[in-house]
Design a protein around this motif. Structure first.
Motif, mmCIF file in Angstrom:
data_model
loop_
_atom_site.group_PDB
_atom_site.id
_atom_site.type_symbol
_atom_site.label_atom_id
_atom_site.label_comp_id
_atom_site.label_asym_id
_atom_site.label_seq_id
_atom_site.Cartn_x
_atom_site.Cartn_y
_atom_site.Cartn_z
ATOM 1 N N PHE A 224 19.227 66.958 55.927
ATOM 2 C CA PHE A 224 19.263 65.547 55.566
ATOM 3 C C PHE A 224 19.179 64.659 56.805
ATOM 4 N N HIS A 225 19.936 64.994 57.839
ATOM 5 C CA HIS A 225 19.947 64.187 59.061
ATOM 6 C C HIS A 225 18.548 64.108 59.662
ATOM 7 N N ARG A 226 17.840 65.225 59.665
ATOM 8 C CA ARG A 226 16.490 65.271 60.232
ATOM 9 C C ARG A 226 15.520 64.442 59.393
ATOM 10 N N ILE A 227 15.599 64.578 58.066
ATOM 11 C CA ILE A 227 14.696 63.847 57.170
ATOM 12 C C ILE A 227 14.955 62.345 57.254
ATOM 13 N N PHE A 228 16.241 61.974 57.279
ATOM 14 C CA PHE A 228 16.594 60.558 57.335
ATOM 15 C C PHE A 228 15.973 59.897 58.567
ATOM 16 N N LYS A 229 16.110 60.520 59.720
ATOM 17 C CA LYS A 229 15.560 59.937 60.946
ATOM 18 C C LYS A 229 14.041 59.870 60.893
ATOM 19 N N ALA A 230 13.411 60.896 60.324
ATOM 20 C CA ALA A 230 11.947 60.916 60.254
ATOM 21 C C ALA A 230 11.413 59.789 59.385
ATOM 22 N N ILE A 231 12.109 59.475 58.281
ATOM 23 C CA ILE A 231 11.633 58.450 57.347
ATOM 24 C C ILE A 231 12.041 57.046 57.767
ATOM 25 N N ILE A 232 13.287 56.888 58.199
ATOM 26 C CA ILE A 232 13.824 55.562 58.502
ATOM 27 C C ILE A 232 13.563 55.158 59.949
ATOM 28 N N GLY A 233 13.441 56.134 60.846
ATOM 29 C CA GLY A 233 13.209 55.812 62.250
ATOM 30 C C GLY A 233 14.473 55.596 63.041
ATOM 31 N N GLU A 234 15.619 55.817 62.429
ATOM 32 C CA GLU A 234 16.918 55.731 63.081
ATOM 33 C C GLU A 234 17.760 56.918 62.638
ATOM 34 N N THR A 235 18.718 57.314 63.467
ATOM 35 C CA THR A 235 19.658 58.320 63.000
ATOM 36 C C THR A 235 20.539 57.701 61.923
ATOM 37 N N LEU A 236 21.138 58.549 61.103
ATOM 38 C CA LEU A 236 22.011 58.057 60.045
ATOM 39 C C LEU A 236 23.151 57.218 60.626
ATOM 40 N N ASN A 237 23.780 57.699 61.680
ATOM 41 C CA ASN A 237 24.910 56.982 62.272
ATOM 42 C C ASN A 237 24.481 55.617 62.808
ATOM 43 N N SER A 238 23.338 55.572 63.497
ATOM 44 C CA SER A 238 22.845 54.296 64.039
ATOM 45 C C SER A 238 22.542 53.311 62.909
ATOM 46 N N TYR A 239 21.942 53.824 61.835
ATOM 47 C CA TYR A 239 21.602 52.962 60.698
ATOM 48 C C TYR A 239 22.858 52.368 60.071
ATOM 49 N N ILE A 240 23.875 53.201 59.844
ATOM 50 C CA ILE A 240 25.110 52.723 59.211
ATOM 51 C C ILE A 240 25.817 51.703 60.101
ATOM 52 N N ILE A 241 25.906 51.989 61.399
ATOM 53 C CA ILE A 241 26.546 51.042 62.316
ATOM 54 C C ILE A 241 25.799 49.716 62.310
ATOM 55 N N ARG A 242 24.453 49.780 62.366
ATOM 56 C CA ARG A 242 23.664 48.544 62.355
ATOM 57 C C ARG A 242 23.905 47.750 61.077
ATOM 58 N N LYS A 243 23.889 48.431 59.923
ATOM 59 C CA LYS A 243 24.072 47.724 58.661
ATOM 60 C C LYS A 243 25.464 47.102 58.572
ATOM 61 N N ARG A 244 26.473 47.800 59.101
ATOM 62 C CA ARG A 244 27.832 47.251 59.073
ATOM 63 C C ARG A 244 27.951 46.034 59.996
ATOM 64 N N ILE A 245 27.342 46.111 61.161
ATOM 65 C CA ILE A 245 27.383 44.976 62.091
ATOM 66 C C ILE A 245 26.625 43.789 61.504
ATOM 67 N N GLU A 246 25.467 44.040 60.893
ATOM 68 C CA GLU A 246 24.704 42.952 60.280
ATOM 69 C C GLU A 246 25.466 42.318 59.118
ATOM 70 N N LYS A 247 26.163 43.146 58.336
ATOM 71 C CA LYS A 247 26.977 42.608 57.245
ATOM 72 C C LYS A 247 28.101 41.752 57.811
ATOM 73 N N ALA A 248 28.733 42.237 58.888
ATOM 74 C CA ALA A 248 29.794 41.463 59.525
ATOM 75 C C ALA A 248 29.249 40.141 60.067
ATOM 76 N N ALA A 249 28.045 40.168 60.637
ATOM 77 C CA ALA A 249 27.425 38.948 61.153
ATOM 78 C C ALA A 249 27.204 37.938 60.035
ATOM 79 N N SER A 250 26.756 38.423 58.883
ATOM 80 C CA SER A 250 26.555 37.537 57.732
ATOM 81 C C SER A 250 27.867 36.911 57.288
ATOM 82 N N VAL A 251 28.935 37.703 57.281
ATOM 83 C CA VAL A 251 30.249 37.177 56.905
ATOM 84 C C VAL A 251 30.723 36.142 57.925
ATOM 85 N N LEU A 252 30.496 36.411 59.210
ATOM 86 C CA LEU A 252 30.889 35.454 60.254
ATOM 87 C C LEU A 252 30.215 34.104 60.052
#
Length: 306
Positions: free
Chosen positions: A46-74
């Motif tokens: 799954f980790h390999r497929i996710f990076k191949a399709i999305i272009g980011e590792t799973l961990n990087s994607y989740i951190i980015r989405k959480r930071i962007e959500k926090a930015a929207s709340v701010l």
């Protein structure tokens, strides 16, 4: 024998399930084990497929989405503290959240909140603290007026109750190659006789905001709006927008004017005192701009409101 193309479509279908789950559970556990089980893959695969399709590792994607959500709340919820945000979105401490946020935006969360133009809302020049703030304020007001004038000239705006909408969609990231994705979706829709219905419309749903997400990473759904039942397959997903109240702006614009039109509609929303709901903005098209005598799109821009 399963073709390479069929395998790729199966990958995309399973990753779409995971993306939806992440969007809806940014304040919950999102471990590799949990998400790989949801996709029915081993964690390694799954980790390999996710990076191949999305272009980011799973961990990087989740951190980015959480930071962007926090930015929207701010930006939109001034009463929530930075400490509350750091705990809500899975950071071990205020310091780790601030460090991750600053690495992403180049500003600390408190600086990011101060930089947001809403700090100028409805104040007069006499209330500004110094000449520098006066200049910034005047520039801000000029920009607001430009957007409101654009709306006045180019849009017909209504507040509407929108019934539930059902779409066949393809997930896409960024503004590049959007037209080719629409063409691919239309080809699929024609094969299912969906385009024969005069009520069928092309559409686009935005899952990220260009205000807080870099343009190449903005996730969108390229869609066919249809009431005819269909079976999701491969990259073709089914998404639903629940019944909602929306600001609807009808525009007749060139493809290059979409960004300005969206920005202006959001400015109009704030100026009128409306608040955006926790739902995704979307576009519904009423023509193919390539067939318009001035190559313009006739499109309704929808902002769900509280």
């Amino acid at each position: 024998m399963i073709s390479k193309n069929d395998t790729e479509k199966d990958y995309i279908s399973r990753i779409n399930l995971v993306l939806k789950h992440i969007d809806n559970n940014l304040d919950s556990e999102l471990s590799l084990g949990l998400l790989s089980r949801l996709a029915l893959y081993s964690p390694f695969h799954f980790h390999r497929i996710f990076k191949a399709i999305i272009g980011e590792t799973l961990n990087s994607y989740i951190i980015r989405k959480r930071i962007e959500k926090a930015a929207s709340v701010l930006i939109h919820k001034k009463n929530i503290s930075i400490t509350e945000l750091s705990l809500q979105y899975g950071f071990s401490s205020n310091a780790s959240f601030t460090r991750a946020f600053k690495n992403f935006y180049g500003l600390s969360p408190s600086e990011f909140r101060k930089e947001n133009p809403s700090k100028f809302s409805k104040i007069s020049n006499s209330e500004s603290k110094n000449s520098q703030e006066n200049l910034i304020f005047e520039k801000y007001i000029c920009n607001i007026n430009n957007h409101l004038n654009w709306i006045k000239i180019n849009a017909n705006i209504e507040i509407k109750e929108i019934s539930e909408l059902k779409f066949a969609s393809i997930t896409h990231f960024g503004e590049n190659d959007v037209e080719s994705v629409f063409d691919r979706l239309i080809k699929w829709a024609n094969s299912k006789d969906l385009m024969k219905n005069p009520e069928t419309k092309m559409a686009r749903v935005f899952h990220d905001s260009f205000k807080i997400t870099t343009p190449d990473k903005v996730r969108m759904s390229i869609c066919v709006l249809t009431n005819k039942p269909f079976t999701p397959e491969g990259e073709i997903d089914a998404i639903t927008i629940k019944k909602s109240k929306c600001i609807v702006g009808r525009f007749e614009i060139s493809p290059n004017d979409f960004e300005k039109s969206w920005s202006s509609l959001f400015v109009w929303m704030n100026d009128q005192g409306y608040k955006k709901a926790e739902k995704n903005p979307f576009e519904i098209y009423h023509n193919d701009f390539r067939e318009h005598h001035e190559n313009k799109c006739i499109v309704d821009l929808h902002i769900p409101i509280a």
